[in-house]
Design an enzyme around this catalytic site. Sequence first.
Site, mmCIF file in Angstrom:
data_model
loop_
_atom_site.group_PDB
_atom_site.id
_atom_site.type_symbol
_atom_site.label_atom_id
_atom_site.label_comp_id
_atom_site.label_asym_id
_atom_site.label_seq_id
_atom_site.Cartn_x
_atom_site.Cartn_y
_atom_site.Cartn_z
ATOM 1 N N GLU A 171 -3.569 11.709 7.083
ATOM 2 C CA GLU A 171 -2.563 10.782 7.617
ATOM 3 C C GLU A 171 -1.148 11.353 7.573
ATOM 4 O O GLU A 171 -0.292 10.893 6.792
ATOM 5 C CB GLU A 171 -2.647 9.434 6.879
ATOM 6 C CG GLU A 171 -4.020 8.781 7.019
ATOM 7 C CD GLU A 171 -4.135 7.408 6.358
ATOM 8 O OE1 GLU A 171 -3.227 7.040 5.591
ATOM 9 O OE2 GLU A 171 -5.134 6.722 6.605
ATOM 10 N N GLU A 354 -11.661 6.777 8.628
ATOM 11 C CA GLU A 354 -11.395 5.663 7.699
ATOM 12 C C GLU A 354 -11.366 4.362 8.472
ATOM 13 O O GLU A 354 -10.690 4.259 9.508
ATOM 14 C CB GLU A 354 -10.030 5.803 6.999
ATOM 15 C CG GLU A 354 -10.018 6.747 5.851
ATOM 16 C CD GLU A 354 -8.684 6.748 5.103
ATOM 17 O OE1 GLU A 354 -7.993 5.699 5.053
ATOM 18 O OE2 GLU A 354 -8.335 7.817 4.577
HETATM 19 O O1 IFM Z 1 -5.970 3.740 0.441
HETATM 20 C C1 IFM Z 1 -5.490 4.234 1.645
HETATM 21 C C2 IFM Z 1 -5.851 5.696 1.801
HETATM 22 O O2 IFM Z 1 -5.332 6.464 0.751
HETATM 23 C C3 IFM Z 1 -5.311 6.255 3.093
HETATM 24 N N1 IFM Z 1 -5.642 5.399 4.214
HETATM 25 C C4 IFM Z 1 -5.431 3.995 4.095
HETATM 26 C C5 IFM Z 1 -6.070 3.474 2.824
HETATM 27 C C6 IFM Z 1 -5.847 1.967 2.701
HETATM 28 O O3 IFM Z 1 -4.486 1.668 2.656
#
Ligand code: IFM
Length: 441
Positions: A171, A354
């Site tokens: 990210e 994710e």
């Molecule tokens: O927990 C985070 C993760 O570290 C990165 N993506 C989003 C998740 C939820 O906020």
Amino acid sequence: MTDKMNFTRADFPPGFAFGVATSAYQIEGHAQGGAGRTHWDDFAATPGNVVRAENGARACDHYTRWPEDLDLIRDAGFDIYRFSASWARVMPEGRGAVNAAGLDFYERLVDGMLARGLKPALTLYHWELPSPLADLGGWRNRDIASWFAEYTEALCRRIGDRLWSVAPVNEPWCVGWLSHFLGQHAPGLRDIRATAHAMHHVGLAHGRAIQVMRGLGMGNLGAVCNFEYALPRTDSPADHAAARLYDGIYNRLFLGAMFRGQYPADVLDGLGPHMPKGWEADMATIAQPLDWLGVNYYTCKRIAHAPGPWPAVSEHLGDLPQTQMGWEICPEGLHHFLHFAQSYANGLPIYVTENGMANPDQPGQPDGARIDYLNQHIAAARRAMAEGVRLEGYIIWSLLDNYEWSLGYEKRFGLVHVDFESLQRQPKASYHALKAALARS
Ligand code: IFM
């Protein structure tokens, strides 16, 4: 609410892979095993930054409980385990000396995945910058690209031959914008020049890490970006323009750089004056050829024009139901971003790297809300696939309840409940529902 997934593995093409994700600082227990201090330890120690000043020192104690955690992943029938390594565990000072116990740990972990038939999907950096590098300016310092390359080489020389896939930075938007412009993550800055420098250096570090790994003969290298569906708050031209710019900063900047070697012109209008000198010459390094693109998606935002300096946008909530994070549940956005990702990825495989929700789960109480959330999003993904998107896997955040950064331990994203006193793991209804859906007949 339901207790079942509305799909089974048989509804997906052969070879479609399902997985779960975690990250090092959020689960390992950073106080153990000789890991160095990170900027998250410093950020959490500063009053007001993190709920109850919680940090990752103990977390889920995955550092010692990893065999049990890998068993849980295997027993549910997942194919991929997306995990990250901690830079500060491998190199406590961020460069130079390597922590042998850290490398040993990641080797044990990867071998443990392989022994259980899991595909190890490594992320090199999921936010725990070694403090000594933060002292030197962290992501604002151009040298970070070389420091990151050194760390990448140290780690991948040891385990690179056994990884299924690698992404350099989780990210990039969060590392750049959330941490240096919005100040919500370490190092907690609110500074446009720091932001422009950090965003550019994240891209450069990504490119250098890819070069290092190619040099080591590694393949299946990709990028994992997060996306937020930007909807105009009203039909006014000003809100439409604000949503478009928000989309540029959040969603188009890193994909433009990594897949097209260009930053979007509308974002450069505002960020350009703050960029590091000579940035243009780095674009070819940033745009290294990749093998896949990962999409992290959770929610949408309603964007309005807000008077003030660039970017002059404000974020709002709409009427959709929300998760424990206060994020609207908007599966349409995932459908949108899978097509969007395909338009950048030039035929490469795409993965949902994710997706998931936080819910105030109590042990023993069914988390039907999470099952609904996943059903809705997986249905949106299947729709995109039916329309021709080359989606080859779906990874759920997260295996375990864990450290949700500045929100501490109270936002529960896990398929498995963690009691943060006893550290006992207890699979939730969503875990059992996925296990039933993924069973091979
Ligand atoms: O927990 C985070 C993760 O570290 C990165 N993506 C989003 C998740 C939820 O906020």
